[in-house]
Write an enzyme that holds these catalytic residues in place. Structure first.
Site, PDB file in Angstrom:
ATOM      1  N   GLN A  93       0.853  -1.196   0.000  1.00 11.65           N
ATOM      2  CA  GLN A  93       0.000   0.000   0.000  1.00 11.65           C
ATOM      3  C   GLN A  93       0.887   1.244   0.000  1.00 11.65           C
ATOM      4  OE1 GLN A  93      -3.630  -0.498   2.821  1.00 11.65           O
ATOM      5  NE2 GLN A  93      -2.004  -1.785   3.683  1.00 11.65           N
ATOM      6  N   ASN A  94       2.182   1.030   0.220  1.00  9.10           N
ATOM      7  CA  ASN A  94       3.100   2.165   0.380  1.00  9.10           C
ATOM      8  C   ASN A  94       3.464   2.764  -0.976  1.00  9.10           C
ATOM      9  OD1 ASN A  94       3.006   1.433   3.049  1.00  9.10           O
ATOM     10  ND2 ASN A  94       4.979   0.343   3.013  1.00  9.10           N
ATOM     11  N   ASP A  96       6.305   4.594  -1.178  1.00  8.34           N
ATOM     12  CA  ASP A  96       7.764   4.799  -1.179  1.00  8.34           C
ATOM     13  C   ASP A  96       8.415   3.707  -2.039  1.00  8.34           C
ATOM     14  OD1 ASP A  96       7.503   3.420   2.077  1.00  8.34           O
ATOM     15  OD2 ASP A  96       8.531   2.402   0.433  1.00  8.34           O
ATOM     16  N   HIS A 111      -1.330   1.345  -4.388  1.00 11.41           N
ATOM     17  CA  HIS A 111      -1.734   2.741  -4.194  1.00 11.41           C
ATOM     18  C   HIS A 111      -0.822   3.705  -4.936  1.00 11.41           C
ATOM     19  CE1 HIS A 111      -4.022   1.670  -0.238  1.00 11.41           C
ATOM     20  NE2 HIS A 111      -4.693   1.341  -1.325  1.00 11.41           N
ATOM     21  N   SER A 180      -2.760  -1.026   9.368  1.00  9.10           N
ATOM     22  CA  SER A 180      -3.783  -0.926  10.421  1.00  9.10           C
ATOM     23  C   SER A 180      -5.095  -1.564   9.997  1.00  9.10           C
ATOM     24  CB  SER A 180      -4.031   0.551  10.758  1.00  9.10           C
ATOM     25  OG  SER A 180      -4.591   1.212   9.622  1.00  9.10           O
TER      26      SER A 180
HETATM   27  C1  BV8 Z   1     -11.701   2.649  -3.412  1.00  2.45           C
HETATM   28  C2  BV8 Z   1      -2.023   6.777  -1.229  1.00  2.45           C
HETATM   29  C3  BV8 Z   1     -13.504   2.303  -4.816  1.00  2.45           C
HETATM   30  C4  BV8 Z   1      -1.864   8.219  -1.117  1.00  2.45           C
HETATM   31  C5  BV8 Z   1      -3.831   5.912   0.153  1.00  2.45           C
HETATM   32  C6  BV8 Z   1     -16.250   6.947   1.032  1.00  2.45           C
HETATM   33  C7  BV8 Z   1     -15.914   7.528  -0.184  1.00  2.45           C
HETATM   34  C8  BV8 Z   1     -14.970   6.966  -1.035  1.00  2.45           C
HETATM   35  C9  BV8 Z   1     -14.333   5.818  -0.664  1.00  2.45           C
HETATM   36  C10 BV8 Z   1     -14.662   5.262   0.556  1.00  2.45           C
HETATM   37  C11 BV8 Z   1     -15.603   5.790   1.403  1.00  2.45           C
HETATM   38  N1  BV8 Z   1     -15.697   5.010   2.510  1.00  2.45           N
HETATM   39  C12 BV8 Z   1     -14.826   3.985   2.390  1.00  2.45           C
HETATM   40  C13 BV8 Z   1     -14.213   4.130   1.216  1.00  2.45           C
HETATM   41  C14 BV8 Z   1     -13.186   3.291   0.679  1.00  2.45           C
HETATM   42  C15 BV8 Z   1     -11.854   3.944   1.008  1.00  2.45           C
HETATM   43  C16 BV8 Z   1     -11.505   3.595   2.419  1.00  2.45           C
HETATM   44  O1  BV8 Z   1     -11.193   2.463   2.688  1.00  2.45           O
HETATM   45  N2  BV8 Z   1     -11.585   4.586   3.324  1.00  2.45           N
HETATM   46  C17 BV8 Z   1     -11.275   4.304   4.709  1.00  2.45           C
HETATM   47  C18 BV8 Z   1     -10.556   5.496   5.325  1.00  2.45           C
HETATM   48  C19 BV8 Z   1     -12.565   3.968   5.429  1.00  2.45           C
HETATM   49  N3  BV8 Z   1     -10.919   3.380   0.072  1.00  2.45           N
HETATM   50  C20 BV8 Z   1     -10.681   3.996  -1.087  1.00  2.45           C
HETATM   51  O2  BV8 Z   1     -11.141   5.075  -1.392  1.00  2.45           O
HETATM   52  C21 BV8 Z   1      -9.820   3.211  -2.058  1.00  2.45           C
HETATM   53  N4  BV8 Z   1     -10.483   3.179  -3.304  1.00  2.45           N
HETATM   54  O3  BV8 Z   1     -12.329   2.165  -2.507  1.00  2.45           O
HETATM   55  O4  BV8 Z   1     -12.173   2.738  -4.669  1.00  2.45           O
HETATM   56  C22 BV8 Z   1     -13.844   2.431  -6.206  1.00  2.45           C
HETATM   57  C23 BV8 Z   1     -14.686   1.477  -6.751  1.00  2.45           C
HETATM   58  C24 BV8 Z   1     -15.012   1.592  -8.063  1.00  2.45           C
HETATM   59  C25 BV8 Z   1     -14.522   2.634  -8.818  1.00  2.45           C
HETATM   60  C26 BV8 Z   1     -13.671   3.580  -8.269  1.00  2.45           C
HETATM   61  C27 BV8 Z   1     -13.329   3.479  -6.951  1.00  2.45           C
HETATM   62  C28 BV8 Z   1      -8.472   3.873  -2.275  1.00  2.45           C
HETATM   63  C29 BV8 Z   1      -7.686   3.864  -1.009  1.00  2.45           C
HETATM   64  C30 BV8 Z   1      -6.269   4.354  -1.280  1.00  2.45           C
HETATM   65  C31 BV8 Z   1      -6.094   5.748  -0.710  1.00  2.45           C
HETATM   66  N5  BV8 Z   1      -4.685   6.115  -0.791  1.00  2.45           N
HETATM   67  N6  BV8 Z   1      -2.556   6.254   0.023  1.00  2.45           N
HETATM   68  C32 BV8 Z   1      -0.816   8.569  -0.098  1.00  2.45           C
HETATM   69  O5  BV8 Z   1      -0.095   7.692   0.419  1.00  2.45           O
HETATM   70  O6  BV8 Z   1      -0.729   9.776   0.159  1.00  2.45           O
HETATM   71  S1  BV8 Z   1      -4.358   5.152   1.572  1.00  2.45           S
HETATM   72  C33 BV8 Z   1      -3.380   5.395   2.971  1.00  2.45           C
HETATM   73  O7  BV8 Z   1      -3.852   4.494   3.977  1.00  2.45           O
HETATM   74  C34 BV8 Z   1      -1.962   4.970   2.851  1.00  2.45           C
HETATM   75  O8  BV8 Z   1      -1.352   5.170   1.667  1.00  2.45           O
HETATM   76  C35 BV8 Z   1      -1.959   3.515   3.130  1.00  2.45           C
HETATM   77  O9  BV8 Z   1      -1.823   2.884   1.912  1.00  2.45           O
HETATM   78  C36 BV8 Z   1      -3.337   3.246   3.625  1.00  2.45           C
HETATM   79  C37 BV8 Z   1      -3.362   2.286   4.757  1.00  2.45           C
HETATM   80  O10 BV8 Z   1      -2.593   2.838   5.811  1.00  2.45           O
HETATM   81  P1  BV8 Z   1      -1.524   1.871   6.512  1.00  2.45           P
HETATM   82  O11 BV8 Z   1      -0.467   1.552   5.512  1.00  2.45           O
HETATM   83  O12 BV8 Z   1      -2.216   0.729   7.147  1.00  2.45           O
HETATM   84  O13 BV8 Z   1      -0.907   2.841   7.583  1.00  2.45           O
HETATM   85  P2  BV8 Z   1      -1.535   3.173   9.022  1.00  2.45           P
HETATM   86  O14 BV8 Z   1      -0.811   4.366   9.529  1.00  2.45           O
HETATM   87  O15 BV8 Z   1      -3.023   3.196   8.928  1.00  2.45           O
HETATM   88  O16 BV8 Z   1      -1.132   1.908   9.896  1.00  2.45           O
HETATM   89  C38 BV8 Z   1       0.219   1.640  10.163  1.00  2.45           C
HETATM   90  C39 BV8 Z   1       0.271   0.347  10.948  1.00  2.45           C
HETATM   91  O17 BV8 Z   1       1.647   0.008  11.158  1.00  2.45           O
HETATM   92  C40 BV8 Z   1      -0.356   0.462  12.331  1.00  2.45           C
HETATM   93  O18 BV8 Z   1      -1.151  -0.689  12.562  1.00  2.45           O
HETATM   94  C41 BV8 Z   1       0.854   0.471  13.285  1.00  2.45           C
HETATM   95  O19 BV8 Z   1       0.561  -0.187  14.502  1.00  2.45           O
HETATM   96  C42 BV8 Z   1       1.847  -0.326  12.508  1.00  2.45           C
HETATM   97  N7  BV8 Z   1       3.244   0.015  12.827  1.00  2.45           N
HETATM   98  C43 BV8 Z   1       3.767   1.223  13.190  1.00  2.45           C
HETATM   99  N8  BV8 Z   1       5.099   1.098  13.380  1.00  2.45           N
HETATM  100  C44 BV8 Z   1       5.423  -0.187  13.114  1.00  2.45           C
HETATM  101  C45 BV8 Z   1       4.247  -0.881  12.759  1.00  2.45           C
HETATM  102  N9  BV8 Z   1       4.236  -2.186  12.454  1.00  2.45           N
HETATM  103  C46 BV8 Z   1       5.417  -2.832  12.480  1.00  2.45           C
HETATM  104  N10 BV8 Z   1       6.594  -2.239  12.812  1.00  2.45           N
HETATM  105  C47 BV8 Z   1       6.631  -0.923  13.131  1.00  2.45           C
HETATM  106  N11 BV8 Z   1       7.799  -0.356  13.445  1.00  2.45           N
END
Ligand code: BV8
Length: 239
Positions: A93-94, A96, A111, A180
Protein backbone atom coordinates in the site's frame (compact mmCIF):
# COMPACT_ATOMS: atom_id res chain seq x y z
CA UNK A 1 9.36 -32.21 -0.83
CA UNK A 2 5.75 -31.15 -1.32
CA UNK A 3 4.99 -28.72 -4.16
CA UNK A 4 6.56 -25.36 -3.13
CA UNK A 5 3.66 -23.15 -2.12
CA UNK A 6 2.39 -19.73 -3.20
CA UNK A 7 2.67 -16.73 -0.89
CA UNK A 8 1.10 -13.26 -0.95
CA UNK A 9 2.49 -10.56 1.36
CA UNK A 10 0.70 -7.24 1.99
CA UNK A 11 2.63 -4.34 3.50
CA UNK A 12 1.58 -0.97 4.87
CA UNK A 13 3.25 2.13 6.28
CA UNK A 14 4.40 0.27 9.40
CA UNK A 15 7.10 -1.59 7.48
CA UNK A 16 8.73 1.74 6.54
CA UNK A 17 8.43 3.30 10.01
CA UNK A 18 11.90 2.12 11.14
CA UNK A 19 13.34 3.61 7.95
CA UNK A 20 12.22 7.02 9.22
CA UNK A 21 8.98 7.46 7.23
CA UNK A 22 5.87 8.34 9.23
CA UNK A 23 2.78 6.13 9.19
CA UNK A 24 -0.72 7.57 8.74
CA UNK A 25 -2.76 6.68 11.79
CA UNK A 26 -0.18 6.48 14.59
CA UNK A 27 -0.12 9.33 17.09
CA UNK A 28 2.74 10.97 15.14
CA UNK A 29 1.17 9.93 11.83
CA UNK A 30 0.47 11.98 8.71
CA UNK A 31 -3.30 12.18 9.32
CA UNK A 32 -2.58 13.77 12.72
CA UNK A 33 -1.48 16.95 10.95
CA UNK A 34 -3.41 17.03 7.65
CA UNK A 35 -6.90 15.88 6.70
CA UNK A 36 -7.43 13.24 4.02
CA UNK A 37 -10.07 15.40 2.32
CA UNK A 38 -7.61 18.29 1.99
CA UNK A 39 -4.71 16.41 0.37
CA UNK A 40 -5.61 12.84 -0.72
CA UNK A 41 -8.75 13.00 -2.87
CA UNK A 42 -9.36 14.04 -6.51
CA UNK A 43 -11.67 16.78 -5.22
CA UNK A 44 -8.83 18.21 -3.08
CA UNK A 45 -6.58 18.28 -6.16
CA UNK A 46 -9.21 20.10 -8.23
CA UNK A 47 -9.97 22.53 -5.40
CA UNK A 48 -6.38 23.36 -4.39
CA UNK A 49 -3.72 21.69 -6.57
CA UNK A 50 -0.88 23.72 -5.06
CA UNK A 51 -1.75 22.46 -1.55
CA UNK A 52 -1.85 18.84 -2.76
CA UNK A 53 1.38 19.13 -4.77
CA UNK A 54 3.14 20.61 -1.72
CA UNK A 55 1.90 17.71 0.48
CA UNK A 56 3.55 15.21 -1.87
CA UNK A 57 6.60 17.40 -2.63
CA UNK A 58 7.41 17.51 1.10
CA UNK A 59 7.15 13.71 1.44
CA UNK A 60 9.07 13.13 -1.84
CA UNK A 61 11.95 15.42 -0.78
CA UNK A 62 12.34 13.37 2.40
CA UNK A 63 12.14 10.03 0.54
CA UNK A 64 14.88 10.98 -1.97
CA UNK A 65 17.12 12.43 0.75
CA UNK A 66 20.04 10.29 1.97
CA UNK A 67 18.40 9.89 5.41
CA UNK A 68 15.91 7.26 4.22
CA UNK A 69 16.91 3.68 3.37
CA UNK A 70 15.36 0.18 3.41
CA UNK A 71 15.36 -1.41 6.88
CA UNK A 72 15.91 -5.11 7.83
CA UNK A 73 12.22 -5.87 7.22
CA UNK A 74 12.40 -4.73 3.56
CA UNK A 75 15.69 -6.58 3.11
CA UNK A 76 14.34 -9.79 4.68
CA UNK A 77 11.37 -9.88 2.29
CA UNK A 78 13.64 -9.43 -0.75
CA UNK A 79 16.04 -12.11 0.48
CA UNK A 80 13.20 -14.53 1.18
CA UNK A 81 11.65 -13.96 -2.28
CA UNK A 82 15.01 -14.63 -3.96
CA UNK A 83 15.30 -18.00 -2.25
CA UNK A 84 11.66 -19.15 -2.35
CA UNK A 85 10.99 -21.86 -4.99
CA UNK A 86 7.21 -21.24 -5.09
CA UNK A 87 5.18 -18.23 -6.22
CA UNK A 88 5.72 -14.99 -4.24
CA UNK A 89 3.85 -11.72 -4.69
CA UNK A 90 4.47 -8.61 -2.59
CA UNK A 91 1.56 -6.14 -2.64
CA UNK A 92 2.33 -2.84 -0.96
CA UNK A 93 0.00 0.00 0.00
CA UNK A 94 3.10 2.16 0.38
CA UNK A 95 4.09 4.73 -2.23
CA UNK A 96 7.76 4.80 -1.18
CA UNK A 97 10.43 2.87 -3.15
CA UNK A 98 12.00 1.02 -0.22
CA UNK A 99 10.88 -2.45 -1.34
CA UNK A 100 12.50 -1.94 -4.78
CA UNK A 101 15.65 -0.54 -3.20
CA UNK A 102 15.81 -3.62 -0.93
CA UNK A 103 15.68 -5.86 -4.04
CA UNK A 104 12.05 -7.04 -4.10
CA UNK A 105 11.10 -8.15 -7.63
CA UNK A 106 7.50 -9.39 -7.90
CA UNK A 107 5.98 -6.23 -6.43
CA UNK A 108 2.71 -4.33 -6.94
CA UNK A 109 2.23 -0.75 -5.69
CA UNK A 110 -1.56 -0.89 -5.39
CA UNK A 111 -1.73 2.74 -4.19
CA UNK A 112 0.79 4.02 -6.73
CA UNK A 113 4.28 5.46 -6.40
CA UNK A 114 5.41 8.83 -5.07
CA UNK A 115 8.44 8.85 -7.42
CA UNK A 116 6.20 8.84 -10.51
CA UNK A 117 3.91 11.52 -11.96
CA UNK A 118 0.96 11.05 -14.34
CA UNK A 119 -0.73 13.35 -16.84
CA UNK A 120 -4.44 13.66 -15.99
CA UNK A 121 -5.11 14.40 -19.67
CA UNK A 122 -3.15 11.82 -21.70
CA UNK A 123 -2.17 9.34 -18.98
CA UNK A 124 1.56 9.55 -19.68
CA UNK A 125 3.60 8.41 -16.64
CA UNK A 126 7.09 9.78 -15.93
CA UNK A 127 9.66 9.35 -13.18
CA UNK A 128 9.43 12.22 -10.68
CA UNK A 129 12.15 12.76 -8.08
CA UNK A 130 11.93 16.55 -7.91
CA UNK A 131 9.10 18.86 -6.85
CA UNK A 132 6.01 18.57 -9.05
CA UNK A 133 4.59 22.03 -9.74
CA UNK A 134 1.20 23.05 -11.06
CA UNK A 135 2.98 24.63 -14.04
CA UNK A 136 5.00 21.47 -14.83
CA UNK A 137 3.99 20.63 -18.43
CA UNK A 138 3.21 17.07 -19.54
CA UNK A 139 6.30 15.79 -21.46
CA UNK A 140 4.01 13.87 -23.85
CA UNK A 141 1.04 16.12 -24.66
CA UNK A 142 2.56 19.43 -23.51
CA UNK A 143 -0.54 20.39 -21.55
CA UNK A 144 -0.05 22.58 -18.48
CA UNK A 145 -1.61 22.05 -15.05
CA UNK A 146 -2.40 18.34 -15.61
CA UNK A 147 0.55 16.55 -13.98
CA UNK A 148 -0.35 14.81 -10.70
CA UNK A 149 1.41 12.36 -8.39
CA UNK A 150 0.94 8.81 -9.71
CA UNK A 151 -0.79 7.75 -6.48
CA UNK A 152 -4.29 6.42 -5.73
CA UNK A 153 -6.41 8.89 -3.78
CA UNK A 154 -9.49 8.04 -1.73
CA UNK A 155 -12.40 7.29 -4.05
CA UNK A 156 -10.03 6.15 -6.83
CA UNK A 157 -9.57 2.53 -7.94
CA UNK A 158 -6.31 0.97 -6.73
CA UNK A 159 -3.99 -0.52 -9.39
CA UNK A 160 -3.71 -4.17 -10.59
CA UNK A 161 -6.68 -5.42 -8.56
CA UNK A 162 -7.34 -8.34 -10.95
CA UNK A 163 -3.79 -9.59 -10.59
CA UNK A 164 -3.95 -9.21 -6.81
CA UNK A 165 -7.24 -11.12 -6.44
CA UNK A 166 -5.98 -13.88 -8.73
CA UNK A 167 -2.91 -14.29 -6.51
CA UNK A 168 -5.01 -14.25 -3.32
CA UNK A 169 -7.34 -16.94 -4.70
CA UNK A 170 -4.33 -19.16 -5.46
CA UNK A 171 -2.25 -18.55 -2.35
CA UNK A 172 -1.46 -20.98 0.49
CA UNK A 173 -0.09 -18.28 2.80
CA UNK A 174 -1.10 -14.62 3.28
CA UNK A 175 1.06 -12.41 5.51
CA UNK A 176 -0.01 -8.84 6.39
CA UNK A 177 2.78 -6.58 7.70
CA UNK A 178 2.62 -3.05 9.15
CA UNK A 179 -0.92 -2.07 8.20
CA UNK A 180 -3.78 -0.93 10.42
CA UNK A 181 -6.43 -2.61 8.29
CA UNK A 182 -8.41 0.63 7.95
CA UNK A 183 -8.36 1.12 4.19
CA UNK A 184 -10.25 -0.95 1.66
CA UNK A 185 -9.93 -2.90 -0.55
CA UNK A 186 -6.53 -3.84 1.00
CA UNK A 187 -8.12 -4.44 4.42
CA UNK A 188 -10.33 -7.10 2.85
CA UNK A 189 -7.51 -9.18 1.34
CA UNK A 190 -7.31 -11.40 4.43
CA UNK A 191 -10.92 -12.47 3.81
CA UNK A 192 -10.11 -13.42 0.21
CA UNK A 193 -7.11 -15.43 1.40
CA UNK A 194 -9.21 -17.22 4.03
CA UNK A 195 -11.81 -18.13 1.41
CA UNK A 196 -8.99 -19.61 -0.65
CA UNK A 197 -8.06 -21.78 2.31
CA UNK A 198 -4.76 -19.99 2.91
CA UNK A 199 -2.97 -19.74 6.22
CA UNK A 200 -3.25 -16.10 7.38
CA UNK A 201 -0.69 -14.31 9.54
CA UNK A 202 -0.50 -10.73 10.85
CA UNK A 203 2.89 -9.24 11.76
CA UNK A 204 2.30 -5.77 13.23
CA UNK A 205 3.28 -3.47 16.06
CA UNK A 206 -0.21 -3.83 17.54
CA UNK A 207 -3.48 -5.57 16.64
CA UNK A 208 -4.97 -4.12 13.44
CA UNK A 209 -8.66 -3.47 12.79
CA UNK A 210 -8.82 -6.92 11.19
CA UNK A 211 -6.72 -8.75 13.79
CA UNK A 212 -9.44 -11.31 14.61
CA UNK A 213 -9.56 -12.39 10.95
CA UNK A 214 -6.02 -13.79 11.09
CA UNK A 215 -5.26 -17.34 12.26
CA UNK A 216 -1.92 -16.23 13.67
CA UNK A 217 -0.59 -12.89 14.84
CA UNK A 218 2.75 -11.79 16.22
CA UNK A 219 3.25 -8.23 17.50
CA UNK A 220 6.44 -6.23 17.54
CA UNK A 221 8.53 -3.94 15.33
CA UNK A 222 8.77 -5.15 11.72
CA UNK A 223 12.55 -4.61 11.65
CA UNK A 224 12.92 -7.48 14.11
CA UNK A 225 9.79 -9.55 13.49
CA UNK A 226 10.03 -9.87 9.70
CA UNK A 227 13.63 -11.15 9.47
CA UNK A 228 12.89 -13.66 12.26
CA UNK A 229 9.60 -14.91 10.85
CA UNK A 230 10.69 -15.19 7.23
CA UNK A 231 14.07 -16.60 8.24
CA UNK A 232 12.27 -19.43 10.02
CA UNK A 233 9.92 -19.96 7.04
CA UNK A 234 12.87 -20.15 4.66
CA UNK A 235 14.52 -22.73 6.86
CA UNK A 236 11.50 -24.86 7.84
CA UNK A 237 9.22 -24.40 4.80
CA UNK A 238 5.47 -24.06 5.00
CA UNK A 239 5.15 -27.01 7.42
C1 BV8 B 1 -11.70 2.65 -3.41
C2 BV8 B 1 -2.02 6.78 -1.23
C3 BV8 B 1 -13.50 2.30 -4.82
C4 BV8 B 1 -1.86 8.22 -1.12
C5 BV8 B 1 -3.83 5.91 0.15
C6 BV8 B 1 -16.25 6.95 1.03
C7 BV8 B 1 -15.91 7.53 -0.18
C8 BV8 B 1 -14.97 6.97 -1.04
C9 BV8 B 1 -14.33 5.82 -0.66
C10 BV8 B 1 -14.66 5.26 0.56
C11 BV8 B 1 -15.60 5.79 1.40
N1 BV8 B 1 -15.70 5.01 2.51
C12 BV8 B 1 -14.83 3.98 2.39
C13 BV8 B 1 -14.21 4.13 1.22
C14 BV8 B 1 -13.19 3.29 0.68
C15 BV8 B 1 -11.85 3.94 1.01
C16 BV8 B 1 -11.51 3.59 2.42
O1 BV8 B 1 -11.19 2.46 2.69
N2 BV8 B 1 -11.59 4.59 3.32
C17 BV8 B 1 -11.28 4.30 4.71
C18 BV8 B 1 -10.56 5.50 5.32
C19 BV8 B 1 -12.56 3.97 5.43
N3 BV8 B 1 -10.92 3.38 0.07
C20 BV8 B 1 -10.68 4.00 -1.09
O2 BV8 B 1 -11.14 5.08 -1.39
C21 BV8 B 1 -9.82 3.21 -2.06
N4 BV8 B 1 -10.48 3.18 -3.30
O3 BV8 B 1 -12.33 2.17 -2.51
O4 BV8 B 1 -12.17 2.74 -4.67
C22 BV8 B 1 -13.84 2.43 -6.21
C23 BV8 B 1 -14.69 1.48 -6.75
C24 BV8 B 1 -15.01 1.59 -8.06
C25 BV8 B 1 -14.52 2.63 -8.82
C26 BV8 B 1 -13.67 3.58 -8.27
C27 BV8 B 1 -13.33 3.48 -6.95
C28 BV8 B 1 -8.47 3.87 -2.27
C29 BV8 B 1 -7.69 3.86 -1.01
C30 BV8 B 1 -6.27 4.35 -1.28
C31 BV8 B 1 -6.09 5.75 -0.71
N5 BV8 B 1 -4.68 6.12 -0.79
N6 BV8 B 1 -2.56 6.25 0.02
C32 BV8 B 1 -0.82 8.57 -0.10
O5 BV8 B 1 -0.10 7.69 0.42
O6 BV8 B 1 -0.73 9.78 0.16
S1 BV8 B 1 -4.36 5.15 1.57
C33 BV8 B 1 -3.38 5.39 2.97
O7 BV8 B 1 -3.85 4.49 3.98
C34 BV8 B 1 -1.96 4.97 2.85
O8 BV8 B 1 -1.35 5.17 1.67
C35 BV8 B 1 -1.96 3.52 3.13
O9 BV8 B 1 -1.82 2.88 1.91
C36 BV8 B 1 -3.34 3.25 3.63
C37 BV8 B 1 -3.36 2.29 4.76
O10 BV8 B 1 -2.59 2.84 5.81
P1 BV8 B 1 -1.52 1.87 6.51
O11 BV8 B 1 -0.47 1.55 5.51
O12 BV8 B 1 -2.22 0.73 7.15
O13 BV8 B 1 -0.91 2.84 7.58
P2 BV8 B 1 -1.54 3.17 9.02
O14 BV8 B 1 -0.81 4.37 9.53
O15 BV8 B 1 -3.02 3.20 8.93
O16 BV8 B 1 -1.13 1.91 9.90
C38 BV8 B 1 0.22 1.64 10.16
C39 BV8 B 1 0.27 0.35 10.95
O17 BV8 B 1 1.65 0.01 11.16
C40 BV8 B 1 -0.36 0.46 12.33
O18 BV8 B 1 -1.15 -0.69 12.56
C41 BV8 B 1 0.85 0.47 13.28
O19 BV8 B 1 0.56 -0.19 14.50
C42 BV8 B 1 1.85 -0.33 12.51
N7 BV8 B 1 3.24 0.02 12.83
C43 BV8 B 1 3.77 1.22 13.19
N8 BV8 B 1 5.10 1.10 13.38
C44 BV8 B 1 5.42 -0.19 13.11
C45 BV8 B 1 4.25 -0.88 12.76
N9 BV8 B 1 4.24 -2.19 12.45
C46 BV8 B 1 5.42 -2.83 12.48
N10 BV8 B 1 6.59 -2.24 12.81
C47 BV8 B 1 6.63 -0.92 13.13
N11 BV8 B 1 7.80 -0.36 13.44
Amino acid sequence: MAEPRSIVVLTGAGISRESGLHTFRDADGIWATVKIEDVATPEAFRRNPIRVQEFYNTRRRKLVSNEIAPNPAHLALAEFEAGWPGAFLLVTQNIDDLHERAGSRNLIHMHGEMLKARCDRCGNIVECRADLLVETPCAACGELGVMRPHVVWFGEMPFEMDRIYAALEACDLFVSIGTSGNVYPAAGFVQSARMAGARTVELNLEPSEGATLFEEAIYGPAGTLVPDWFGTLARDGMA
